[in-house]
Design a protein around this motif. Sequence first.
Motif, PDB file in Angstrom:
ATOM      1  N   VAL A  71      20.919  28.346   4.144  1.00  0.00           N
ATOM      2  CA  VAL A  71      21.630  28.441   5.418  1.00  0.00           C
ATOM      3  C   VAL A  71      22.931  29.191   5.164  1.00  0.00           C
ATOM      4  CG1 VAL A  71      22.589  27.186   7.390  1.00  0.00           C
ATOM      5  CG2 VAL A  71      20.742  26.183   6.103  1.00  0.00           C
ATOM      6  N   TYR A  76      31.003  30.111  11.556  1.00  0.00           N
ATOM      7  CA  TYR A  76      30.379  28.922  12.142  1.00  0.00           C
ATOM      8  C   TYR A  76      30.944  28.634  13.533  1.00  0.00           C
ATOM      9  CZ  TYR A  76      28.519  24.182  12.339  1.00  0.00           C
ATOM     10  OH  TYR A  76      27.858  23.045  12.697  1.00  0.00           O
ATOM     11  N   GLY A  77      30.057  28.472  14.481  1.00  0.00           N
ATOM     12  CA  GLY A  77      30.479  28.078  15.821  1.00  0.00           C
ATOM     13  C   GLY A  77      31.131  29.172  16.643  1.00  0.00           C
ATOM     14  N   GLN A  78      31.200  30.394  16.109  1.00  0.00           N
ATOM     15  CA  GLN A  78      31.820  31.466  16.885  1.00  0.00           C
ATOM     16  C   GLN A  78      30.771  32.161  17.741  1.00  0.00           C
ATOM     17  OE1 GLN A  78      34.118  34.271  14.596  1.00  0.00           O
ATOM     18  NE2 GLN A  78      34.730  32.670  13.179  1.00  0.00           N
ATOM     19  N   SER A  79      31.151  32.469  18.959  1.00  0.00           N
ATOM     20  CA  SER A  79      30.228  33.160  19.849  1.00  0.00           C
ATOM     21  C   SER A  79      30.499  34.648  19.776  1.00  0.00           C
ATOM     22  CB  SER A  79      30.419  32.693  21.284  1.00  0.00           C
ATOM     23  OG  SER A  79      30.153  31.330  21.358  1.00  0.00           O
ATOM     24  N   GLU A  80      29.420  35.396  19.909  1.00  0.00           N
ATOM     25  CA  GLU A  80      29.606  36.847  19.909  1.00  0.00           C
ATOM     26  C   GLU A  80      29.946  37.351  21.299  1.00  0.00           C
ATOM     27  OE1 GLU A  80      25.890  37.615  18.095  1.00  0.00           O
ATOM     28  OE2 GLU A  80      26.826  38.404  16.291  1.00  0.00           O
ATOM     29  N   ILE A  83      30.277  33.256  27.582  1.00  0.00           N
ATOM     30  CA  ILE A  83      29.423  33.087  28.753  1.00  0.00           C
ATOM     31  C   ILE A  83      30.125  32.390  29.900  1.00  0.00           C
ATOM     32  CG2 ILE A  83      27.127  33.208  27.766  1.00  0.00           C
ATOM     33  CD1 ILE A  83      27.207  30.261  27.380  1.00  0.00           C
ATOM     34  N   LYS A 183      24.580  36.431   7.620  1.00  0.00           N
ATOM     35  CA  LYS A 183      25.075  36.696   8.967  1.00  0.00           C
ATOM     36  C   LYS A 183      25.695  38.092   9.078  1.00  0.00           C
ATOM     37  CE  LYS A 183      24.213  32.811  11.115  1.00  0.00           C
ATOM     38  NZ  LYS A 183      23.454  32.681  12.350  1.00  0.00           N
ATOM     39  N   LEU A 187      20.959  42.942  12.594  1.00  0.00           N
ATOM     40  CA  LEU A 187      19.597  42.586  13.016  1.00  0.00           C
ATOM     41  C   LEU A 187      18.637  43.758  12.836  1.00  0.00           C
ATOM     42  CD1 LEU A 187      18.242  40.123  14.276  1.00  0.00           C
ATOM     43  CD2 LEU A 187      18.647  41.114  16.499  1.00  0.00           C
ATOM     44  N   LEU A 214      22.694  41.577  21.283  1.00  0.00           N
ATOM     45  CA  LEU A 214      21.917  41.368  22.502  1.00  0.00           C
ATOM     46  C   LEU A 214      22.732  40.564  23.507  1.00  0.00           C
ATOM     47  CD1 LEU A 214      18.484  40.403  21.069  1.00  0.00           C
ATOM     48  CD2 LEU A 214      18.983  42.431  22.375  1.00  0.00           C
TER      49      LEU A 214
ATOM     50  N   GLU B  66      18.186  33.645  15.576  1.00  0.00           N
ATOM     51  CA  GLU B  66      19.624  33.393  15.434  1.00  0.00           C
ATOM     52  C   GLU B  66      20.442  34.269  16.368  1.00  0.00           C
ATOM     53  OE1 GLU B  66      20.701  33.906  11.349  1.00  0.00           O
ATOM     54  OE2 GLU B  66      19.316  32.360  10.682  1.00  0.00           O
ATOM     55  N   ARG B  67      19.858  35.341  16.848  1.00  0.00           N
ATOM     56  CA  ARG B  67      20.604  36.263  17.705  1.00  0.00           C
ATOM     57  C   ARG B  67      20.157  36.203  19.164  1.00  0.00           C
ATOM     58  NH1 ARG B  67      23.856  40.002  15.559  1.00  0.00           N
ATOM     59  NH2 ARG B  67      24.477  39.493  13.466  1.00  0.00           N
ATOM     60  N   ARG B  68      19.485  35.154  19.522  1.00  0.00           N
ATOM     61  CA  ARG B  68      19.044  35.032  20.911  1.00  0.00           C
ATOM     62  C   ARG B  68      19.453  33.671  21.456  1.00  0.00           C
ATOM     63  NH1 ARG B  68      16.181  38.962  19.068  1.00  0.00           N
ATOM     64  NH2 ARG B  68      15.003  40.353  20.425  1.00  0.00           N
ATOM     65  N   THR B  69      19.648  33.608  22.789  1.00  0.00           N
ATOM     66  CA  THR B  69      20.017  32.325  23.384  1.00  0.00           C
ATOM     67  C   THR B  69      18.816  31.382  23.331  1.00  0.00           C
ATOM     68  OG1 THR B  69      19.416  33.195  25.515  1.00  0.00           O
ATOM     69  CG2 THR B  69      21.734  33.301  24.939  1.00  0.00           C
ATOM     70  N   LYS B 309      24.917  25.559  25.916  1.00  0.00           N
ATOM     71  CA  LYS B 309      25.421  25.384  24.558  1.00  0.00           C
ATOM     72  C   LYS B 309      24.987  24.014  24.091  1.00  0.00           C
ATOM     73  CE  LYS B 309      29.519  28.266  24.828  1.00  0.00           C
ATOM     74  NZ  LYS B 309      30.965  28.339  24.650  1.00  0.00           N
ATOM     75  N   THR B 332      22.185  23.656  14.807  1.00  0.00           N
ATOM     76  CA  THR B 332      23.008  24.266  15.848  1.00  0.00           C
ATOM     77  C   THR B 332      24.470  24.116  15.456  1.00  0.00           C
ATOM     78  OG1 THR B 332      22.895  22.162  17.008  1.00  0.00           O
ATOM     79  CG2 THR B 332      21.424  23.881  17.757  1.00  0.00           C
ATOM     80  N   ASP B 333      25.318  24.997  16.005  1.00  0.00           N
ATOM     81  CA  ASP B 333      26.732  24.913  15.638  1.00  0.00           C
ATOM     82  C   ASP B 333      27.640  24.821  16.859  1.00  0.00           C
ATOM     83  OD1 ASP B 333      26.501  27.419  16.616  1.00  0.00           O
ATOM     84  OD2 ASP B 333      27.030  28.471  14.780  1.00  0.00           O
ATOM     85  N   SER B 335      27.595  26.760  19.515  1.00  0.00           N
ATOM     86  CA  SER B 335      27.691  27.993  20.292  1.00  0.00           C
ATOM     87  C   SER B 335      26.393  28.167  21.084  1.00  0.00           C
ATOM     88  CB  SER B 335      27.934  29.193  19.369  1.00  0.00           C
ATOM     89  OG  SER B 335      26.773  29.471  18.635  1.00  0.00           O
ATOM     90  N   GLU B 336      26.244  29.309  21.738  1.00  0.00           N
ATOM     91  CA  GLU B 336      25.030  29.494  22.537  1.00  0.00           C
ATOM     92  C   GLU B 336      23.872  30.039  21.709  1.00  0.00           C
ATOM     93  OE1 GLU B 336      27.887  32.768  22.917  1.00  0.00           O
ATOM     94  OE2 GLU B 336      27.965  30.686  23.478  1.00  0.00           O
ATOM     95  N   TYR B 337      24.122  30.264  20.419  1.00  0.00           N
ATOM     96  CA  TYR B 337      23.044  30.664  19.510  1.00  0.00           C
ATOM     97  C   TYR B 337      22.713  29.519  18.579  1.00  0.00           C
ATOM     98  CZ  TYR B 337      24.159  35.522  20.675  1.00  0.00           C
ATOM     99  OH  TYR B 337      24.367  36.694  21.309  1.00  0.00           O
ATOM    100  N   VAL B 338      21.496  29.587  18.057  1.00  0.00           N
ATOM    101  CA  VAL B 338      21.118  28.613  17.050  1.00  0.00           C
ATOM    102  C   VAL B 338      21.669  29.120  15.709  1.00  0.00           C
ATOM    103  CG1 VAL B 338      18.868  29.699  16.702  1.00  0.00           C
ATOM    104  CG2 VAL B 338      19.133  27.307  16.221  1.00  0.00           C
ATOM    105  N   ARG B 339      22.115  28.200  14.864  1.00  0.00           N
ATOM    106  CA  ARG B 339      22.688  28.608  13.571  1.00  0.00           C
ATOM    107  C   ARG B 339      21.578  29.016  12.601  1.00  0.00           C
ATOM    108  NH1 ARG B 339      26.700  30.432  10.456  1.00  0.00           N
ATOM    109  NH2 ARG B 339      27.442  30.570  12.552  1.00  0.00           N
ATOM    110  N   ARG B 340      20.569  28.160  12.474  1.00  0.00           N
ATOM    111  CA  ARG B 340      19.477  28.469  11.551  1.00  0.00           C
ATOM    112  C   ARG B 340      18.225  27.768  12.033  1.00  0.00           C
ATOM    113  NH1 ARG B 340      16.331  30.798   8.220  1.00  0.00           N
ATOM    114  NH2 ARG B 340      16.085  30.184   6.063  1.00  0.00           N
TER     115      ARG B 340
END
Lengths: 235, 383
Positions: A71, A76-80, A83, A183, A187, A214, B66-69, B309, B332-333, B335-340
């Motif tokens: 992993v 960690y926990g940051q949004s790209e 929303i 990370k 992609l 995306l 990891e890069r999708r909601t 989230k 999950t962390d 955010s709106e994405y899954v961590r792993r």
Amino acid sequence: MGDKKNQQFLDRVEALHVTVKEHFGDLLESSALYVGDITLEVLPQNLINVMEVLRDDPAFMFSQLIDLCGVDYAAYGQSEWEIDGALNEGFSRGTSDVGLSEGQERRFAVVYHLLSVSLNQRIRIKVFVDSETLAVDSVVPVWPGANWFEREAFDLFGILFTGHPDLRRILTDYGFVGFPFRKDFPLIGHVEMRYDEDRGRVIYEPVSIEPRVLVPKVIRNDHRYVNDEENVDNV
Amino acid sequence: MNLTHDFSPTPEVDLASGKYVKIWHGPQHPGITGNMSLELTLCGDEIVNCKTHVGYLHRGFEKLMERRTYIQNFPLVCRIAVPEPTFNEYLYSAGIEDLAGIEVPELAKWLRCLNLELMRLGSFLMWLGGASGAFGMSTVYQWTVTHRDYILDLFEEMTGARIYHMYISPGGVRAPLPDGFKDRCLMVMKKVEKLLYEVETTVLNNAVFKKRAIGLGVISSDMVDAYGVTGPNQRAAGYARDTRKDSPYLVYEQLDFDVITATGSDAFDRTIVRYQEMHQCVSLIRQMLDRMPTDGAFHTPTPNVLHWKIPAGETYVKAECTRGEYGYYIETDGSEYVRRVHIRGPSYTHAIAVMEKLVIGANIADVAGLMVSLHTYPPEIER
């Protein structure tokens, strides 16, 4: 869902959690019980010790290594993209820069899932890999089946397993450069492949696509959610 | 642990001696659906060394996720394993529900369970055809694939799609059963049962099949533990383990079934276990159609999926698929994405680790049959 809601099951998990904590004491960095799963965090130097006890002690008997994966905890926990403030015009394009800090402590972890066939119990072990060397002891001597799982974690994250008999890439192409599941690996990758007629073989070239994140183009404020504090859909 | 099996790597042979031949079995080959290759070293017809090469189908699903909601992942997960998309859908949904604390309505549980069992039956039918084909009875393949098609017709009615259903979504399922589904489903079950008895006489009692499969690829009990063998392969070795019984999910607790085991642990016993499990599937589907509630909510309200989230946390969810324990590790962390997301396909251990050991000493003609008997599936190895 379902299996983790059972009260009898939860009681057993709680009892196991207590036993594990008593048995290992200081060897554990932390232990947690979350949605019916026990997670133990151990230091890399204690890993093999703890794993052998978990496999052989009659109270645990974790005879099977079900899963092993890496992993990456960077950013960690940051949004790209944000929303919450989205309006009719939608979002701006996100950037691929999520603020990775160099040399982050506790960035990579290896997660092990163990199963006891005879006692029907499960446990999760987490080890944070040393950020300098990215090395952790291999558990192949404890469970031979870990061999291929560790090769995958090495291939995708670049985590090195000390004492592994055959640490080669497994999923990516022969001669692949980089660790794709980190990370900071984009992609779309760094290279693309095509057949070159002049040279009569398949060649790699730098990607022609621009890296981007995306992002949904438009997310309107849906009228169904406007007056709803909890954002609960009533569909 | 007392190990009788030799887990050290097989010694390299001297190719220059002219006694050995090295051949590649794959990536395209009879045996399993999907691409993987075996690098075999032969001495005459006998295999003395084997290396498995995978990676032909690595599509990076875990990275894509990891890069999708969360809701963008829902139509993605079913693509991971073609013959059994619903197990991926169920596990992804179950993991998300665990972490987000969503309760699923009763009817949705039954519908999910029905969907999973139909899928299991369809997948086993396809496997049965492949297994007979690998042992030289390719007509059986035509029969079983025809019957799988009847099941795909049922899926089309139930979900609107034949292969990638996108039916089990976080919070429930997408649609209730259409009118008259029960009768049509029971009709198909009758057809399948008839086929199974035909297969019993033509394949399982076939002298050629018995001669080739009995004693082929025996998985010893210490291999089961050391390599993490699960599912029918484990049950054929005498372990009465089935995730549906050991940690019952959905409505399996309310259904009546036994864990099927065998003792031989060879290709023949694994076939027998799977054959009996197909009968078990038919019985489970009949029980479910009988007892299923007919109305009620089939989907629970979820938060607005575009703004979803999920609090930081981690979970491991598992289900018994046709090949063994299928698991999703979701972290999950906040955010709106899954961590792993890590997907644990049973084929990962079966096809790579166990296969490499079992082919040693086997005849080159039996490699396809051996691969089929382990029931592995490359797209799930590589994801």
